[in-house]
Write an enzyme that holds these catalytic residues in place. Structure first.
Site, mmCIF file in Angstrom:
data_model
loop_
_atom_site.group_PDB
_atom_site.id
_atom_site.type_symbol
_atom_site.label_atom_id
_atom_site.label_comp_id
_atom_site.label_asym_id
_atom_site.label_seq_id
_atom_site.Cartn_x
_atom_site.Cartn_y
_atom_site.Cartn_z
ATOM 1 N N GLN A 86 60.367 -36.288 -3.856
ATOM 2 C CA GLN A 86 60.503 -37.545 -4.584
ATOM 3 C C GLN A 86 59.336 -37.747 -5.550
ATOM 4 O OE1 GLN A 86 59.787 -41.744 -3.278
ATOM 5 N NE2 GLN A 86 62.030 -41.871 -3.334
ATOM 6 N N CYS A 115 60.205 -48.537 -5.033
ATOM 7 C CA CYS A 115 58.889 -48.987 -4.565
ATOM 8 C C CYS A 115 58.590 -50.377 -5.143
ATOM 9 C CB CYS A 115 57.802 -48.011 -4.991
ATOM 10 S SG CYS A 115 56.156 -48.514 -4.444
ATOM 11 N N HIS A 185 68.340 -48.882 -0.748
ATOM 12 C CA HIS A 185 67.692 -49.761 0.225
ATOM 13 C C HIS A 185 68.276 -51.149 0.004
ATOM 14 C CE1 HIS A 185 63.951 -50.944 2.594
ATOM 15 N NE2 HIS A 185 64.582 -52.084 2.347
ATOM 16 N N ASN A 215 69.826 -47.108 3.303
ATOM 17 C CA ASN A 215 68.452 -47.155 3.789
ATOM 18 C C ASN A 215 68.102 -48.586 4.193
ATOM 19 O OD1 ASN A 215 65.216 -47.106 2.224
ATOM 20 N ND2 ASN A 215 65.700 -46.419 4.269
ATOM 21 N N GLY A 216 67.396 -48.694 5.322
ATOM 22 C CA GLY A 216 66.947 -50.005 5.776
ATOM 23 C C GLY A 216 67.493 -50.359 7.145
ATOM 24 N N ALA A 239 63.052 -44.931 7.960
ATOM 25 C CA ALA A 239 61.620 -44.889 7.679
ATOM 26 C C ALA A 239 60.857 -45.355 8.914
ATOM 27 C CB ALA A 239 61.292 -45.736 6.451
#
Length: 317
Positions: A86, A115, A185, A215-216, A239
């Site tokens: 990434q 981010c 996310h 994601n999440g 994560a």
């Protein structure tokens, strides 16, 4: 840049990302995490049914200009596949150049568009890119045109907009630009502990034809199945959940002691810096140690002190 270390060589054959994502089974993925999703941790989670791993976010500009930065930011080994690297980038030249550099050592590159940190957005990286669809798509197009190998993926990891129509529109534009798959996310850039927006992920899935990864809030196999059932995504990405329990994808409810043993073997063999070695164990032991034990463990200041603690408490050596 690419380590010759092959002590953990595992199977030298592997499925490419798109082969996994189009294979009909839920793909279980280790997310890109600053400091944490480096080679030793990737090798650990691959032992516990993690199908695909991402590197931490790497600043493409510095990576391209400096051999020292490349050596510091990216290492891999024979068994570290399939692997997505990434990058943070704010222009197509930087991303496409970085992709060419890592092409021989990886299976794809991913553009960080998620981010939420202020420094990243101020530099033109991360989640600010979801508001710049033309730039995002240009980076995808130019990177895709630089590498002729269709098995080498160019993907995007992003957050959602407050207005979900903007998110769907961006995903459709990215698809037309040639992105291989998307990871979403399910929070906006301003949300931290809010519940993931499952409806948003399902809406995106219904409006694109390329693979989608959710994601999440993925903290167990139960969460994996629930997310897939609710959204129809092709894969899930963890994560914090996988930091706390690197064996979660294999069905373990908490980090098993054999996983901690594997971490010691892998991280010590690869020369993991002490702070990272310690922090990983702090996460792994979070649900194992009682409060007083955590207080003691978290303040240990040397490798020998940690090894002695684990030997005395759990007969791990």
């Amino acid at each position: 840049m690419a380590s010759n270390t092959d002590f953990m060589s595992q199977d030298v054959t592997w499925k490419k990302p798109l082969e996994l994502l189009n294979g009909g089974e839920t793909v279980k993925i280790c997310a890109p995490m600053v400091r944490y999703s480096k080679l030793p941790f990737r090798m650990l989670v691959r032992k516990y049914d993690c199908d695909l791993a991402f590197t931490p976010m790497i600043i493409s500009n510095s990576f391209n200009k400096s051999v020292k930065a490349r050596d510091a930011d990216f290492s891999t080994c024979k068994g570290d596949r399939p692997l997505i690297v990434q990058f943070a980038a704010d222009n197509a030249c930087d991303l496409s150049t970085a992709a060419e550099i890592v092409y021989p050592f990886s299976d794809g590159v991913d553009l960080n568009c998620g981010c939420p940190q202020k420094w990243a957005m101020a530099a033109g990286y991360g989640s600010c890119l979801i508001y710049k669809p033309e730039l995002l798509c240009d980076m995808v197009k130019q990177t895709r045109s630089k590498i002729s190998d269709d098995n080498f993926t160019v993907s995007v990891k992003m957050r959602i907009h407050s207005n979900l129509r903007e998110t769907v529109d961006l995903c459709q534009k990215a698809e037309k630009a040639g992105v291989s798959f998307l990871s979403v996310h399910g929070r906006t850039k301003d949300q931290r502990n809010d519940p993931v927006n499952i409806e948003a992920i399902r809406l995106i899935r219904e409006n694109i034809d390329i693979p989608l990864i959710a994601n999440g809030d993925i903290k167990s196999l139960k969460d994996v199945q629930l997310t897939v059932d609710q959204t129809g995504v092709h894969g899930v990405m963890a994560a914090r959940g996988i930091l706390t329990n690197p064996a979660m994808y294999s069905g373990e409810d908490i980090t098993p002691l054999h996983c901690i043993k594997h971490w010691l073997d892998i991280s010590l063999s690869l020369g993991t810096p002490f702070p990272i070695f310690h922090h990983h164990l702090i996460y792994m032991l979070e649900r194992i140690l009682c409060r007083s034990e955590r207080r003691i463990f978290n303040t240990l200041g040397s490798m020998s002190a940690i090894l002695n603690f684990l030997q005395e408490q759990y007969d791990i050596s």
